[in-house]
Write a protein that holds these residues in place. Structure first.
Motif, mmCIF file in Angstrom:
data_model
loop_
_atom_site.group_PDB
_atom_site.id
_atom_site.type_symbol
_atom_site.label_atom_id
_atom_site.label_comp_id
_atom_site.label_asym_id
_atom_site.label_seq_id
_atom_site.Cartn_x
_atom_site.Cartn_y
_atom_site.Cartn_z
ATOM 1 N N CYS A 148 -4.863 7.410 -1.870
ATOM 2 C CA CYS A 148 -4.388 6.031 -1.753
ATOM 3 C C CYS A 148 -4.041 5.552 -3.162
ATOM 4 O O CYS A 148 -4.913 5.142 -3.924
ATOM 5 C CB CYS A 148 -5.487 5.162 -1.126
ATOM 6 S SG CYS A 148 -4.887 3.519 -0.780
ATOM 7 N N ALA A 149 -2.758 5.674 -3.519
ATOM 8 C CA ALA A 149 -2.333 5.374 -4.898
ATOM 9 C C ALA A 149 -2.301 3.874 -5.157
ATOM 10 O O ALA A 149 -2.638 3.417 -6.244
ATOM 11 C CB ALA A 149 -0.958 5.984 -5.163
ATOM 12 N N VAL A 150 -1.875 3.092 -4.167
ATOM 13 C CA VAL A 150 -1.852 1.630 -4.271
ATOM 14 C C VAL A 150 -2.424 1.078 -2.973
ATOM 15 O O VAL A 150 -2.014 1.468 -1.883
ATOM 16 C CB VAL A 150 -0.414 1.095 -4.500
ATOM 17 C CG1 VAL A 150 -0.413 -0.423 -4.517
ATOM 18 C CG2 VAL A 150 0.167 1.633 -5.803
ATOM 19 N N ASP A 151 -3.388 0.171 -3.130
ATOM 20 C CA ASP A 151 -4.196 -0.228 -1.974
ATOM 21 C C ASP A 151 -4.146 -1.748 -1.765
ATOM 22 O O ASP A 151 -5.035 -2.480 -2.208
ATOM 23 C CB ASP A 151 -5.645 0.238 -2.242
ATOM 24 C CG ASP A 151 -6.513 0.141 -1.003
ATOM 25 O OD1 ASP A 151 -5.992 -0.248 0.058
ATOM 26 O OD2 ASP A 151 -7.711 0.460 -1.114
ATOM 27 N N GLY A 152 -3.055 -2.219 -1.172
ATOM 28 C CA GLY A 152 -2.974 -3.642 -0.827
ATOM 29 C C GLY A 152 -2.766 -4.548 -2.030
ATOM 30 O O GLY A 152 -3.441 -5.577 -2.157
ATOM 31 N N GLY A 176 -2.676 4.214 -10.432
ATOM 32 C CA GLY A 176 -1.602 3.748 -9.555
ATOM 33 C C GLY A 176 -0.492 2.986 -10.252
ATOM 34 O O GLY A 176 0.408 2.456 -9.588
ATOM 35 N N LYS A 177 -0.495 2.962 -11.597
ATOM 36 C CA LYS A 177 0.480 2.154 -12.338
ATOM 37 C C LYS A 177 1.916 2.606 -12.076
ATOM 38 O O LYS A 177 2.791 1.802 -11.756
ATOM 39 C CB LYS A 177 0.194 2.223 -13.855
ATOM 40 C CG LYS A 177 -1.212 1.810 -14.233
ATOM 41 C CD LYS A 177 -1.436 1.845 -15.732
ATOM 42 C CE LYS A 177 -1.315 3.203 -16.370
ATOM 43 N NZ LYS A 177 -2.364 4.170 -15.979
ATOM 44 N N ALA A 227 0.856 -1.198 0.000
ATOM 45 C CA ALA A 227 0.000 0.000 0.000
ATOM 46 C C ALA A 227 0.881 1.233 0.000
ATOM 47 O O ALA A 227 1.949 1.262 0.616
ATOM 48 C CB ALA A 227 -0.903 0.006 1.231
ATOM 49 N N LYS A 228 0.426 2.259 -0.745
ATOM 50 C CA LYS A 228 1.165 3.522 -0.782
ATOM 51 C C LYS A 228 0.170 4.681 -0.839
ATOM 52 O O LYS A 228 -0.698 4.728 -1.715
ATOM 53 C CB LYS A 228 2.068 3.554 -2.031
ATOM 54 C CG LYS A 228 2.856 4.841 -2.179
ATOM 55 C CD LYS A 228 3.966 4.931 -1.172
ATOM 56 C CE LYS A 228 4.638 6.276 -1.168
ATOM 57 N NZ LYS A 228 5.602 6.399 -0.061
ATOM 58 N N ARG A 229 0.315 5.580 0.116
ATOM 59 C CA ARG A 229 -0.542 6.777 0.140
ATOM 60 C C ARG A 229 0.326 8.005 -0.071
ATOM 61 O O ARG A 229 1.474 8.033 0.362
ATOM 62 C CB ARG A 229 -1.225 6.923 1.510
ATOM 63 C CG ARG A 229 -2.289 5.921 1.761
ATOM 64 C CD ARG A 229 -3.025 6.236 3.066
ATOM 65 N NE ARG A 229 -4.235 5.425 3.172
ATOM 66 C CZ ARG A 229 -4.234 4.154 3.519
ATOM 67 N NH1 ARG A 229 -3.103 3.551 3.823
ATOM 68 N NH2 ARG A 229 -5.362 3.474 3.568
ATOM 69 N N TYR A 230 -0.245 9.035 -0.694
ATOM 70 C CA TYR A 230 0.411 10.334 -0.791
ATOM 71 C C TYR A 230 -0.439 11.343 -0.031
ATOM 72 O O TYR A 230 -1.669 11.320 -0.127
ATOM 73 C CB TYR A 230 0.511 10.806 -2.241
ATOM 74 C CG TYR A 230 1.347 9.931 -3.149
ATOM 75 C CD1 TYR A 230 2.733 9.922 -3.048
ATOM 76 C CD2 TYR A 230 0.749 9.130 -4.126
ATOM 77 C CE1 TYR A 230 3.504 9.146 -3.901
ATOM 78 C CE2 TYR A 230 1.518 8.352 -4.980
ATOM 79 C CZ TYR A 230 2.887 8.361 -4.858
ATOM 80 O OH TYR A 230 3.656 7.601 -5.704
ATOM 81 N N THR A 231 0.211 12.209 0.705
ATOM 82 C CA THR A 231 -0.509 13.286 1.386
ATOM 83 C C THR A 231 -0.030 14.610 0.799
ATOM 84 O O THR A 231 1.161 14.907 0.839
ATOM 85 C CB THR A 231 -0.222 13.256 2.899
ATOM 86 O OG1 THR A 231 -0.501 11.935 3.368
ATOM 87 C CG2 THR A 231 -1.096 14.254 3.652
ATOM 88 N N THR A 232 -0.953 15.346 0.193
ATOM 89 C CA THR A 232 -0.604 16.654 -0.366
ATOM 90 C C THR A 232 -1.630 17.664 0.129
ATOM 91 O O THR A 232 -2.826 17.500 -0.132
ATOM 92 C CB THR A 232 -0.669 16.638 -1.915
ATOM 93 O OG1 THR A 232 -0.501 15.318 -2.383
ATOM 94 C CG2 THR A 232 0.365 17.536 -2.527
#
Ligand SMILES: Nc1ncnc2c1ncn2[C@@H]1O[C@H](COP(=O)(O)OP(=O)(O)OP(=O)(O)O)[C@@H](O)[C@H]1O
Length: 237
Positions: free
Chosen positions: A21-25, A45-46, A10-15
Protein backbone atom coordinates in the motif's frame (compact mmCIF):
# COMPACT_ATOMS: atom_id res chain seq x y z
CA UNK A 1 -9.53 27.74 -5.75
CA UNK A 2 -6.93 25.03 -5.09
CA UNK A 3 -4.68 24.22 -8.04
CA UNK A 4 -4.26 20.57 -7.06
CA UNK A 5 -6.59 18.55 -4.85
CA UNK A 6 -5.97 14.98 -3.77
CA UNK A 7 -8.98 13.52 -2.02
CA UNK A 8 -8.65 10.26 -0.04
CA UNK A 9 -6.24 8.90 -2.65
CA UNK A 10 -5.04 5.29 -2.31
CA UNK A 11 -2.61 3.35 -4.48
CA UNK A 12 -1.52 -0.26 -4.07
CA UNK A 13 1.07 -2.22 -6.03
CA UNK A 14 0.88 -5.97 -6.41
CA UNK A 15 4.15 -7.72 -7.23
CA UNK A 16 4.52 -11.49 -7.12
CA UNK A 17 1.45 -11.90 -4.92
CA UNK A 18 2.69 -9.28 -2.44
CA UNK A 19 0.55 -6.17 -2.02
CA UNK A 20 2.21 -2.89 -1.04
CA UNK A 21 0.00 0.00 0.00
CA UNK A 22 2.14 2.86 -1.34
CA UNK A 23 -0.41 5.62 -0.62
CA UNK A 24 -3.15 5.07 1.93
CA UNK A 25 -6.02 7.55 1.78
CA UNK A 26 -4.04 10.78 1.33
CA UNK A 27 -5.86 14.11 1.11
CA UNK A 28 -4.01 17.28 0.20
CA UNK A 29 -4.59 20.61 -1.53
CA UNK A 30 -2.10 23.03 -3.06
CA UNK A 31 -3.10 26.59 -3.85
CA UNK A 32 -1.43 28.60 -6.65
CA UNK A 33 1.92 29.88 -5.36
CA UNK A 34 1.98 27.46 -2.43
CA UNK A 35 4.95 25.17 -1.76
CA UNK A 36 3.96 21.91 -0.06
CA UNK A 37 6.57 19.36 1.06
CA UNK A 38 5.97 15.63 1.18
CA UNK A 39 8.47 14.60 3.81
CA UNK A 40 9.24 10.97 4.53
CA UNK A 41 11.86 8.23 4.39
CA UNK A 42 12.62 6.03 1.40
CA UNK A 43 9.62 3.88 0.49
CA UNK A 44 7.07 6.08 2.28
CA UNK A 45 5.15 6.82 -0.93
CA UNK A 46 6.48 10.23 -2.03
CA UNK A 47 7.21 9.36 -5.66
CA UNK A 48 3.91 7.51 -6.00
CA UNK A 49 2.07 10.61 -4.78
CA UNK A 50 3.94 12.77 -7.31
CA UNK A 51 3.02 10.28 -10.06
CA UNK A 52 -0.62 10.44 -8.99
CA UNK A 53 -0.43 14.25 -9.12
CA UNK A 54 1.14 14.05 -12.60
CA UNK A 55 -1.56 11.64 -13.76
CA UNK A 56 1.03 9.01 -14.74
CA UNK A 57 -0.50 6.71 -12.11
CA UNK A 58 -4.21 6.31 -11.47
CA UNK A 59 -5.46 6.02 -7.90
CA UNK A 60 -7.26 2.81 -6.88
CA UNK A 61 -9.51 4.95 -4.70
CA UNK A 62 -10.14 8.66 -4.32
CA UNK A 63 -9.61 11.44 -6.81
CA UNK A 64 -6.90 13.79 -8.09
CA UNK A 65 -8.23 17.09 -9.43
CA UNK A 66 -6.42 19.94 -11.07
CA UNK A 67 -8.26 23.25 -11.48
CA UNK A 68 -11.39 21.39 -10.37
CA UNK A 69 -11.12 18.74 -13.11
CA UNK A 70 -10.75 15.09 -12.09
CA UNK A 71 -7.71 13.68 -13.93
CA UNK A 72 -9.55 10.35 -14.29
CA UNK A 73 -12.04 12.03 -16.65
CA UNK A 74 -9.38 13.30 -19.08
CA UNK A 75 -8.97 11.76 -22.52
CA UNK A 76 -5.49 10.48 -23.45
CA UNK A 77 -4.83 13.71 -25.36
CA UNK A 78 -6.04 15.90 -22.48
CA UNK A 79 -3.93 13.91 -19.99
CA UNK A 80 -0.86 14.39 -22.20
CA UNK A 81 -1.61 18.13 -22.40
CA UNK A 82 -1.96 18.26 -18.61
CA UNK A 83 1.44 16.55 -18.17
CA UNK A 84 3.01 18.99 -20.63
CA UNK A 85 1.65 21.85 -18.51
CA UNK A 86 3.67 20.64 -15.49
CA UNK A 87 7.25 21.52 -14.58
CA UNK A 88 9.42 18.65 -13.36
CA UNK A 89 12.53 19.04 -11.21
CA UNK A 90 14.23 15.80 -10.19
CA UNK A 91 17.31 14.69 -8.29
CA UNK A 92 18.89 13.59 -11.56
CA UNK A 93 19.04 16.48 -13.98
CA UNK A 94 18.31 14.72 -17.29
CA UNK A 95 20.22 17.40 -19.17
CA UNK A 96 21.39 16.69 -22.69
CA UNK A 97 25.20 16.42 -22.41
CA UNK A 98 26.08 17.58 -25.93
CA UNK A 99 24.19 20.89 -25.91
CA UNK A 100 24.48 24.20 -24.12
CA UNK A 101 22.62 25.30 -21.00
CA UNK A 102 20.54 27.55 -23.27
CA UNK A 103 19.54 24.71 -25.61
CA UNK A 104 18.75 22.49 -22.63
CA UNK A 105 16.57 25.19 -21.08
CA UNK A 106 14.80 25.73 -24.43
CA UNK A 107 14.34 22.04 -25.25
CA UNK A 108 10.87 21.57 -23.77
CA UNK A 109 9.61 24.67 -25.59
CA UNK A 110 11.03 23.44 -28.91
CA UNK A 111 9.27 20.09 -28.41
CA UNK A 112 6.08 22.03 -27.67
CA UNK A 113 6.37 23.71 -31.08
CA UNK A 114 7.72 27.13 -30.14
CA UNK A 115 9.70 28.89 -32.89
CA UNK A 116 13.44 28.41 -32.11
CA UNK A 117 14.18 32.14 -31.72
CA UNK A 118 11.28 32.70 -29.32
CA UNK A 119 12.11 29.52 -27.37
CA UNK A 120 15.73 30.62 -26.91
CA UNK A 121 14.66 34.12 -25.84
CA UNK A 122 12.34 32.63 -23.24
CA UNK A 123 15.01 30.17 -22.07
CA UNK A 124 17.55 32.99 -21.78
CA UNK A 125 15.10 35.04 -19.71
CA UNK A 126 14.87 32.15 -17.27
CA UNK A 127 18.60 31.43 -17.24
CA UNK A 128 19.05 35.09 -16.35
CA UNK A 129 16.43 34.76 -13.61
CA UNK A 130 18.32 31.84 -12.03
CA UNK A 131 21.65 33.69 -12.33
CA UNK A 132 23.12 31.67 -15.20
CA UNK A 133 23.07 34.10 -18.10
CA UNK A 134 26.89 34.14 -18.28
CA UNK A 135 26.99 30.33 -18.50
CA UNK A 136 24.26 29.97 -21.15
CA UNK A 137 26.73 28.71 -23.78
CA UNK A 138 28.29 26.06 -21.53
CA UNK A 139 27.35 22.36 -21.78
CA UNK A 140 26.32 20.60 -18.53
CA UNK A 141 29.83 19.06 -18.14
CA UNK A 142 31.26 22.57 -17.68
CA UNK A 143 28.72 23.50 -14.99
CA UNK A 144 28.72 22.73 -11.27
CA UNK A 145 25.98 20.48 -9.85
CA UNK A 146 24.16 23.51 -8.47
CA UNK A 147 24.40 25.28 -11.82
CA UNK A 148 23.04 22.20 -13.58
CA UNK A 149 20.08 22.16 -11.21
CA UNK A 150 19.53 25.85 -12.02
CA UNK A 151 19.35 24.93 -15.71
CA UNK A 152 16.72 22.32 -14.81
CA UNK A 153 14.76 24.97 -12.90
CA UNK A 154 15.02 27.36 -15.87
CA UNK A 155 13.84 24.54 -18.18
CA UNK A 156 10.89 23.78 -15.90
CA UNK A 157 9.85 27.43 -15.51
CA UNK A 158 10.41 28.49 -19.13
CA UNK A 159 7.30 26.53 -20.07
CA UNK A 160 5.25 28.62 -17.58
CA UNK A 161 4.06 25.52 -15.76
CA UNK A 162 0.72 25.27 -14.02
CA UNK A 163 2.33 23.27 -11.20
CA UNK A 164 5.86 22.10 -10.32
CA UNK A 165 6.50 18.54 -9.20
CA UNK A 166 9.91 18.22 -7.56
CA UNK A 167 11.34 14.86 -6.48
CA UNK A 168 14.36 15.18 -4.17
CA UNK A 169 15.65 18.23 -6.11
CA UNK A 170 18.53 18.86 -3.69
CA UNK A 171 19.68 15.26 -3.19
CA UNK A 172 22.71 15.72 -5.51
CA UNK A 173 23.79 18.94 -3.79
CA UNK A 174 25.59 19.75 -0.56
CA UNK A 175 23.65 21.47 2.23
CA UNK A 176 24.55 25.05 1.33
CA UNK A 177 23.85 24.63 -2.40
CA UNK A 178 20.69 22.69 -1.66
CA UNK A 179 19.42 25.53 0.50
CA UNK A 180 20.25 28.12 -2.15
CA UNK A 181 18.43 26.12 -4.85
CA UNK A 182 15.36 25.51 -2.69
CA UNK A 183 15.19 29.13 -1.65
CA UNK A 184 15.36 30.20 -5.31
CA UNK A 185 12.78 27.66 -6.46
CA UNK A 186 10.34 28.34 -3.61
CA UNK A 187 10.74 32.10 -4.09
CA UNK A 188 9.98 31.88 -7.83
CA UNK A 189 6.94 29.67 -7.18
CA UNK A 190 5.51 32.19 -4.72
CA UNK A 191 6.30 35.15 -7.01
CA UNK A 192 4.80 33.48 -10.13
CA UNK A 193 1.84 31.98 -8.24
CA UNK A 194 2.84 28.45 -9.27
CA UNK A 195 2.13 25.66 -6.79
CA UNK A 196 4.87 23.15 -6.01
CA UNK A 197 4.70 19.66 -4.58
CA UNK A 198 8.15 18.88 -3.23
CA UNK A 199 9.04 15.31 -2.28
CA UNK A 200 12.02 15.09 0.03
CA UNK A 201 13.60 13.12 2.85
CA UNK A 202 15.76 16.14 3.73
CA UNK A 203 14.50 18.26 6.66
CA UNK A 204 16.52 21.23 5.33
CA UNK A 205 14.59 21.09 2.05
CA UNK A 206 11.21 20.61 3.74
CA UNK A 207 11.91 23.68 5.87
CA UNK A 208 11.46 25.93 2.80
CA UNK A 209 7.90 24.76 2.19
CA UNK A 210 4.85 26.74 3.26
CA UNK A 211 3.32 23.50 4.53
CA UNK A 212 4.85 20.12 5.36
CA UNK A 213 3.03 16.80 5.09
CA UNK A 214 4.74 13.86 6.79
CA UNK A 215 4.44 10.56 4.93
CA UNK A 216 4.94 7.20 6.66
CA UNK A 217 4.02 3.93 5.01
CA UNK A 218 1.68 5.77 2.67
CA UNK A 219 -0.12 7.65 5.46
CA UNK A 220 -0.05 11.43 5.17
CA UNK A 221 -0.28 13.80 8.13
CA UNK A 222 0.05 17.57 7.78
CA UNK A 223 2.18 19.31 10.40
CA UNK A 224 0.17 21.89 12.27
CA UNK A 225 3.15 23.83 13.68
CA UNK A 226 5.33 24.28 10.56
CA UNK A 227 6.69 27.74 9.77
CA UNK A 228 8.66 28.23 6.50
CA UNK A 229 12.41 28.88 6.85
CA UNK A 230 13.70 32.34 6.02
CA UNK A 231 15.66 32.55 2.75
CA UNK A 232 19.41 32.01 3.28
CA UNK A 233 22.02 34.52 2.16
CA UNK A 234 22.78 34.10 -1.56
CA UNK A 235 25.39 31.37 -2.10
CA UNK A 236 27.39 30.23 -5.11
CA UNK A 237 25.99 27.01 -6.50
N1 LIG B 1 6.07 0.09 -9.62
C1 LIG B 1 6.04 -0.45 -8.39
N2 LIG B 1 5.74 -1.74 -8.21
C2 LIG B 1 5.69 -2.28 -6.98
N3 LIG B 1 5.93 -1.58 -5.83
C3 LIG B 1 6.25 -0.30 -5.96
C4 LIG B 1 6.33 0.34 -7.23
N4 LIG B 1 6.67 1.64 -7.04
C5 LIG B 1 6.79 1.80 -5.70
N5 LIG B 1 6.55 0.64 -5.06
C6 LIG B 1 6.55 0.45 -3.60
O1 LIG B 1 5.65 1.40 -3.04
C7 LIG B 1 6.19 1.94 -1.83
C8 LIG B 1 6.31 3.45 -2.00
O2 LIG B 1 7.31 3.71 -2.99
P1 LIG B 1 7.67 5.19 -3.48
O3 LIG B 1 8.71 5.07 -4.54
O4 LIG B 1 6.43 5.93 -3.79
O5 LIG B 1 8.31 5.80 -2.13
P2 LIG B 1 9.35 6.99 -1.95
O6 LIG B 1 9.04 7.61 -0.64
O7 LIG B 1 9.34 7.87 -3.15
O8 LIG B 1 10.74 6.23 -1.88
P3 LIG B 1 12.19 6.72 -2.42
O9 LIG B 1 12.52 7.98 -1.64
O10 LIG B 1 13.09 5.57 -2.08
O11 LIG B 1 12.05 6.95 -3.89
C9 LIG B 1 7.53 1.25 -1.60
O12 LIG B 1 7.30 0.17 -0.70
C10 LIG B 1 7.90 0.75 -2.98
O13 LIG B 1 8.69 -0.42 -2.88
Amino acid sequence: MSALELDAVAKRYTTGGEVVCAVDGASLTIAPGEVVALYGPSGSGKTTLLELAAGTQRPDHGSVRFGGVDLATLSAGEAARYRRSLGFVFQRFYLHPGTSALDNAAMKLLFAGWAPRRAKQQALTWLRRVGLEQRAGHPPSKLSMGEQQRVVIARALAGEPALILADEPTASLDTERGRAILSLLAGICRERRVGMLLATHDPDAAAFADRVCDLRDGLLTERADHRPAAAPAPART
